[in-house]
Design a protein around this motif. Structure first.
Motif, PDB file in Angstrom:
ATOM      1  N   PHE A   1       0.808  -1.226   0.000  1.00 14.42           N
ATOM      2  CA  PHE A   1       0.000   0.000   0.000  1.00 14.42           C
ATOM      3  C   PHE A   1       0.836   1.270   0.000  1.00 14.42           C
ATOM      4  O   PHE A   1       0.297   2.354  -0.189  1.00 14.42           O
ATOM      5  N   SER A   2       2.152   1.140   0.211  1.00 15.76           N
ATOM      6  CA  SER A   2       2.966   2.361   0.183  1.00 15.76           C
ATOM      7  C   SER A   2       3.066   2.929  -1.234  1.00 15.76           C
ATOM      8  O   SER A   2       3.522   4.051  -1.427  1.00 15.76           O
ATOM      9  N   GLN A   3       2.615   2.153  -2.235  1.00 18.01           N
ATOM     10  CA  GLN A   3       2.650   2.645  -3.613  1.00 18.01           C
ATOM     11  C   GLN A   3       1.555   3.646  -3.913  1.00 18.01           C
ATOM     12  O   GLN A   3       1.593   4.304  -4.953  1.00 18.01           O
ATOM     13  N   VAL A   4       0.498   3.699  -3.079  1.00 16.86           N
ATOM     14  CA  VAL A   4      -0.695   4.497  -3.433  1.00 16.86           C
ATOM     15  C   VAL A   4      -1.093   5.412  -2.285  1.00 16.86           C
ATOM     16  O   VAL A   4      -0.743   5.176  -1.130  1.00 16.86           O
ATOM     17  N   ALA A   5      -1.815   6.468  -2.647  1.00 20.83           N
ATOM     18  CA  ALA A   5      -2.305   7.430  -1.652  1.00 20.83           C
ATOM     19  C   ALA A   5      -3.755   7.169  -1.287  1.00 20.83           C
ATOM     20  O   ALA A   5      -4.187   7.410  -0.163  1.00 20.83           O
ATOM     21  N   VAL A   6      -4.512   6.692  -2.265  1.00 23.49           N
ATOM     22  CA  VAL A   6      -5.961   6.504  -2.065  1.00 23.49           C
ATOM     23  C   VAL A   6      -6.320   5.075  -2.452  1.00 23.49           C
ATOM     24  O   VAL A   6      -5.836   4.550  -3.460  1.00 23.49           O
ATOM     25  N   VAL A   7      -7.172   4.467  -1.637  1.00 21.65           N
ATOM     26  CA  VAL A   7      -7.656   3.112  -1.924  1.00 21.65           C
ATOM     27  C   VAL A   7      -9.173   3.156  -1.995  1.00 21.65           C
ATOM     28  O   VAL A   7      -9.840   3.544  -1.024  1.00 21.65           O
ATOM     29  N   LEU A   8      -9.702   2.794  -3.162  1.00 27.84           N
ATOM     30  CA  LEU A   8     -11.156   2.808  -3.349  1.00 27.84           C
ATOM     31  C   LEU A   8     -11.666   1.373  -3.269  1.00 27.84           C
ATOM     32  O   LEU A   8     -11.193   0.503  -4.007  1.00 27.84           O
ATOM     33  N   PHE A   9     -12.626   1.138  -2.376  1.00 25.35           N
ATOM     34  CA  PHE A   9     -13.229  -0.193  -2.259  1.00 25.35           C
ATOM     35  C   PHE A   9     -14.572  -0.221  -3.002  1.00 25.35           C
ATOM     36  O   PHE A   9     -15.457   0.596  -2.727  1.00 25.35           O
ATOM     37  N   ALA A  10     -14.697  -1.172  -3.914  1.00 28.61           N
ATOM     38  CA  ALA A  10     -15.962  -1.362  -4.621  1.00 28.61           C
ATOM     39  C   ALA A  10     -16.702  -2.583  -4.081  1.00 28.61           C
ATOM     40  O   ALA A  10     -17.573  -3.138  -4.756  1.00 28.61           O
ATOM     41  N   ASP A  11     -16.370  -2.979  -2.883  1.00 26.17           N
ATOM     42  CA  ASP A  11     -16.982  -4.158  -2.264  1.00 26.17           C
ATOM     43  C   ASP A  11     -17.047  -3.880  -0.763  1.00 26.17           C
ATOM     44  O   ASP A  11     -16.028  -3.610  -0.124  1.00 26.17           O
ATOM     45  N   ALA A  12     -18.260  -3.944  -0.212  1.00 28.34           N
ATOM     46  CA  ALA A  12     -18.454  -3.543   1.178  1.00 28.34           C
ATOM     47  C   ALA A  12     -17.757  -4.503   2.149  1.00 28.34           C
ATOM     48  O   ALA A  12     -17.227  -4.082   3.173  1.00 28.34           O
ATOM     49  N   TRP A  13     -17.766  -5.819   1.831  1.00 25.99           N
ATOM     50  CA  TRP A  13     -17.117  -6.765   2.752  1.00 25.99           C
ATOM     51  C   TRP A  13     -15.624  -6.527   2.819  1.00 25.99           C
ATOM     52  O   TRP A  13     -15.043  -6.520   3.907  1.00 25.99           O
ATOM     53  N   LEU A  14     -15.029  -6.359   1.678  1.00 31.50           N
ATOM     54  CA  LEU A  14     -13.579  -6.110   1.669  1.00 31.50           C
ATOM     55  C   LEU A  14     -13.257  -4.798   2.381  1.00 31.50           C
ATOM     56  O   LEU A  14     -12.262  -4.696   3.104  1.00 31.50           O
ATOM     57  N   ALA A  15     -14.093  -3.792   2.192  1.00 37.70           N
ATOM     58  CA  ALA A  15     -13.847  -2.509   2.864  1.00 37.70           C
ATOM     59  C   ALA A  15     -13.875  -2.698   4.379  1.00 37.70           C
ATOM     60  O   ALA A  15     -12.997  -2.202   5.096  1.00 37.70           O
ATOM     61  N   SER A  16     -14.876  -3.419   4.887  1.00 36.45           N
ATOM     62  CA  SER A  16     -14.965  -3.643   6.336  1.00 36.45           C
ATOM     63  C   SER A  16     -13.709  -4.339   6.863  1.00 36.45           C
ATOM     64  O   SER A  16     -13.169  -3.980   7.896  1.00 36.45           O
ATOM     65  N   ASP A  17     -13.274  -5.347   6.131  1.00 29.19           N
ATOM     66  CA  ASP A  17     -12.125  -6.130   6.582  1.00 29.19           C
ATOM     67  C   ASP A  17     -10.806  -5.363   6.508  1.00 29.19           C
ATOM     68  O   ASP A  17      -9.934  -5.541   7.351  1.00 29.19           O
ATOM     69  N   TRP A  18     -10.639  -4.578   5.478  1.00 31.76           N
ATOM     70  CA  TRP A  18      -9.320  -4.058   5.156  1.00 31.76           C
ATOM     71  C   TRP A  18      -9.107  -2.579   5.454  1.00 31.76           C
ATOM     72  O   TRP A  18      -7.964  -2.106   5.441  1.00 31.76           O
ATOM     73  N   ALA A  19     -10.170  -1.817   5.684  1.00 36.18           N
ATOM     74  CA  ALA A  19     -10.012  -0.361   5.749  1.00 36.18           C
ATOM     75  C   ALA A  19      -8.997   0.068   6.819  1.00 36.18           C
ATOM     76  O   ALA A  19      -8.126   0.905   6.561  1.00 36.18           O
ATOM     77  N   ASP A  20      -9.083  -0.536   8.006  1.00 41.77           N
ATOM     78  CA  ASP A  20      -8.182  -0.096   9.074  1.00 41.77           C
ATOM     79  C   ASP A  20      -6.716  -0.355   8.716  1.00 41.77           C
ATOM     80  O   ASP A  20      -5.844   0.484   8.961  1.00 41.77           O
ATOM     81  N   ARG A  21      -6.450  -1.521   8.133  1.00 39.29           N
ATOM     82  CA  ARG A  21      -5.070  -1.825   7.726  1.00 39.29           C
ATOM     83  C   ARG A  21      -4.575  -0.840   6.664  1.00 39.29           C
ATOM     84  O   ARG A  21      -3.424  -0.430   6.658  1.00 39.29           O
ATOM     85  N   VAL A  22      -5.486  -0.484   5.752  1.00 40.61           N
ATOM     86  CA  VAL A  22      -5.112   0.424   4.662  1.00 40.61           C
ATOM     87  C   VAL A  22      -4.803   1.815   5.217  1.00 40.61           C
ATOM     88  O   VAL A  22      -3.828   2.463   4.818  1.00 40.61           O
ATOM     89  N   VAL A  23      -5.620   2.246   6.171  1.00 41.42           N
ATOM     90  CA  VAL A  23      -5.374   3.554   6.796  1.00 41.42           C
ATOM     91  C   VAL A  23      -4.051   3.517   7.578  1.00 41.42           C
ATOM     92  O   VAL A  23      -3.251   4.457   7.497  1.00 41.42           O
ATOM     93  N   ALA A  24      -3.831   2.406   8.280  1.00 42.94           N
ATOM     94  CA  ALA A  24      -2.578   2.273   9.032  1.00 42.94           C
ATOM     95  C   ALA A  24      -1.354   2.340   8.115  1.00 42.94           C
ATOM     96  O   ALA A  24      -0.286   2.796   8.509  1.00 42.94           O
ATOM     97  N   ALA A  25      -1.545   1.903   6.868  1.00 38.67           N
ATOM     98  CA  ALA A  25      -0.444   1.956   5.897  1.00 38.67           C
ATOM     99  C   ALA A  25      -0.253   3.355   5.316  1.00 38.67           C
ATOM    100  O   ALA A  25       0.604   3.557   4.458  1.00 38.67           O
ATOM    101  N   GLY A  26      -1.087   4.315   5.757  1.00 37.36           N
ATOM    102  CA  GLY A  26      -0.886   5.703   5.333  1.00 37.36           C
ATOM    103  C   GLY A  26      -1.790   6.171   4.215  1.00 37.36           C
ATOM    104  O   GLY A  26      -1.663   7.302   3.746  1.00 37.36           O
ATOM    105  N   CYS A  27      -2.740   5.326   3.787  1.00 38.89           N
ATOM    106  CA  CYS A  27      -3.631   5.716   2.687  1.00 38.89           C
ATOM    107  C   CYS A  27      -4.943   6.293   3.220  1.00 38.89           C
ATOM    108  O   CYS A  27      -5.314   6.088   4.371  1.00 38.89           O
ATOM    109  N   VAL A  28      -5.652   6.972   2.323  1.00 43.86           N
ATOM    110  CA  VAL A  28      -7.037   7.364   2.603  1.00 43.86           C
ATOM    111  C   VAL A  28      -7.952   6.368   1.903  1.00 43.86           C
ATOM    112  O   VAL A  28      -7.698   5.969   0.754  1.00 43.86           O
TER     113      VAL A  28
END
Lengths: 339, 339
Positions: free
Chosen positions: A64-91
């Motif tokens: 995730f250090s390659q990107v600034a923004v992560v867009l989730f098009a799937d609600a389940w994946l967003a629930s599971d992964w959002a906190d990790r993605v934010v912790a990696a420095g992304c929005v």
């Protein structure tokens, strides 16, 4: 610090993901790199992005250090992964509503309330409302900005794609069976959907409202900043595959002449006005909205006995405009002004 | 003096005529003799009436002194023949709207304003409103009688049968072609109707209203005796064959609790209340209304921020309940109380 103009799109296999991929193939967006990402079992395929074939990367191993923004098009994946993605420095842009009703997550329609992105704070998650809300607000906003709003009544005409791919397929199957004189199998529905109308989209609460009806009222109030606005919503599933339509009836604070309403709608971002109904000039899902990047408005009328009453017929491609394009537009705004 | 308990039914070949014949085969009505009558080229066939096969008599040679009431299920025949029928001493029931908007012709929904039959005067023609109006008023009347009415918003979901047999057949043809990967032929429509929504039922006037939208507003005002009532109507054609549905949103003069509204609706004539939506208890055209003698009401809800706001989902068989049964019920009332 991640590259601030790169984005990752995660969850590409559902209808919303498909709409995202179509947009990426057809349009240029203000991103430097676009990464396509999905879970291990879905990854590996290739899709066209900006004219180049691009491989779908594996979510579980994505850097995730390659990107600034992560867009989730799937609600389940967003629930599971959002906190990790934010912790990696992304929005995170939550395009499918996993974080839609958290008070610390701004709810944004790109054309209507981009300034709400400033409220994302340290949570660093922004969410997008349901496609019904997106279409309602894009059509409503220009009138409300001019004349205020006292009340709003909405009746929806929603296609099977507002529920999902199973329902799209079930409609095709039921329709074919009925045309061939066979009984319809209910499949994904509790009543026959083909050649019928189902006035219930999702489960109902004790007051008799579906979650979508409740959200439409709440999200419109929240995004317009009108917590006491009377909003009456009835959501109905109709036997169409794609697109969504609404009859919207507003009562404004100030009288609003039809000619003025037409001018406001014509100038507004995200709207195509098609209002020459006597000559066939009214939008429909099939002829206009499906595959379009706009919310289509037609049949604008002022009530004959109430100069503050304005009615509209509003149609859009729920997946393309209501989910995918709003998500990408929010991501672009973030990158341009908020990172 | 004609026999006051005999009736002639004229114009049996359209969808309304078919609905009439179905009712005569299934139910007992308070008529002594029922004559089936059609033009020379349509006459001669046989239909079941009260369990007996009965021949269709020839209109051009029919002896009107045999009957007291003549019901027309065809607007063209009504226009041509009504004056001659009245001159022969009969009362005309115009079930298909040829005389609907003449001020000297009462417009009657049997459950709602039977007393208007007293106003037929020497014209001796009574008319029935459009099926949309019948369903609106049957559902609305019990609430209005209790709590008054300040405004009304209606969005319709109308089947092809509200237009006619050509449109019913065109939908089947278009649907079959599309499912087989062939282009839809527009046929009776100016845009594709299958798997689509057409927000225009009939021609539009300069203000952008269709005739049906205008009539719905005018007839509701007239029959309720509320000439200044704000009524907002949008009529939409959906890809169903039979039945019609409406989202109705009323604002009453007095607050009306949902529990009380349910009680009023449950007791009202002509209504079936089906309002257990969490358990699948909501009416649809296919599962409930088609072939039914009732207007079905469900999804009754009080607005969360407006105690005078009540919404309903209303469904009926437009041909059977909205046209044929209302026409026969009006004829029965005439014979019982007004001849």
């Amino acid at each position: 610090m991640p590259n601030t103009r790169n984005i990752a799109l995660i969850g590409l296999t559902g209808l919303a993901g498909e709409a995202l991929l179509n947009l990426l193939d057809e349009h240029e967006f203000d991103f430097e790199q676009i990464h396509l990402v999905d879970t291990e079992e879905q990854a590996g395929g290739r899709h066209m992005v900006k004219g180049h074939s691009q491989r779908v990367e594996v979510l579980e191993r994505f850097d995730f250090s390659q990107v600034a923004v992560v867009l989730f098009a799937d609600a389940w994946l967003a629930s599971d992964w959002a906190d990790r993605v934010v912790a990696a420095g992304c929005v995170v842009v939550d395009a499918c509503g996993a974080f839609r009703h958290r008070r610390d997550v701004p709810l944004v329609v790109a054309e209507v309330n981009p300034q709400a992105l400033a409220d994302m704070g340290s949570r660093r998650i922004v969410s997008c409302p349901d496609a019904q809300v997106v279409q309602t607000l894009i059509a409503l906003q220009p009138l409300v900005a001019e004349a205020g709003l006292q009340s709003l009544t909405i009746a929806t005409y929603q296609s099977m794609s507002t529920l999902g791919n199973d329902e799209v397929e079930a409609l095709a199957l039921q329709t074919g069976r009925l045309l061939n004189g066979q009984p319809a199998e209910k499949g994904a529905f509790d009543k026959q959907a083909a050649f019928n109308l189902i006035p219930r989209v999702g489960e109902l609460d004790e007051a008799g409202n579906s979650q979508l009806e409740q959200h439409l009222a709440e999200d419109v109030r929240r995004i317009l900043g009108m917590p006491q606005l009377p909003v009456s919503v009835t959501c109905v599933l109709v036997p169409t595959f794609f697109g969504t339509a609404q009859v919207m009836q507003c009562r404004t604070d100030q009288p609003l002449a039809k000619a003025r309403a037409l001018t406001l709608l014509r100038r507004a971002p995200g709207i195509k006005l098609l209002d020459k109904p006597a000559a066939g000039g009214y939008p429909t899902p099939v002829s206009d909205a499906t595959g379009s990047d706009h919310v289509w408005v037609g049949r604008v009328r002022q009530d004959d006995l109430d100069p503050a009453g304005i009615g509209m017929w509003v149609v859009s491609d729920n997946l393309r405009k209501g989910v995918a394009l709003n998500g990408l537009a929010v991501a672009q705004l973030l990158i341009k002004d908020y990172l």
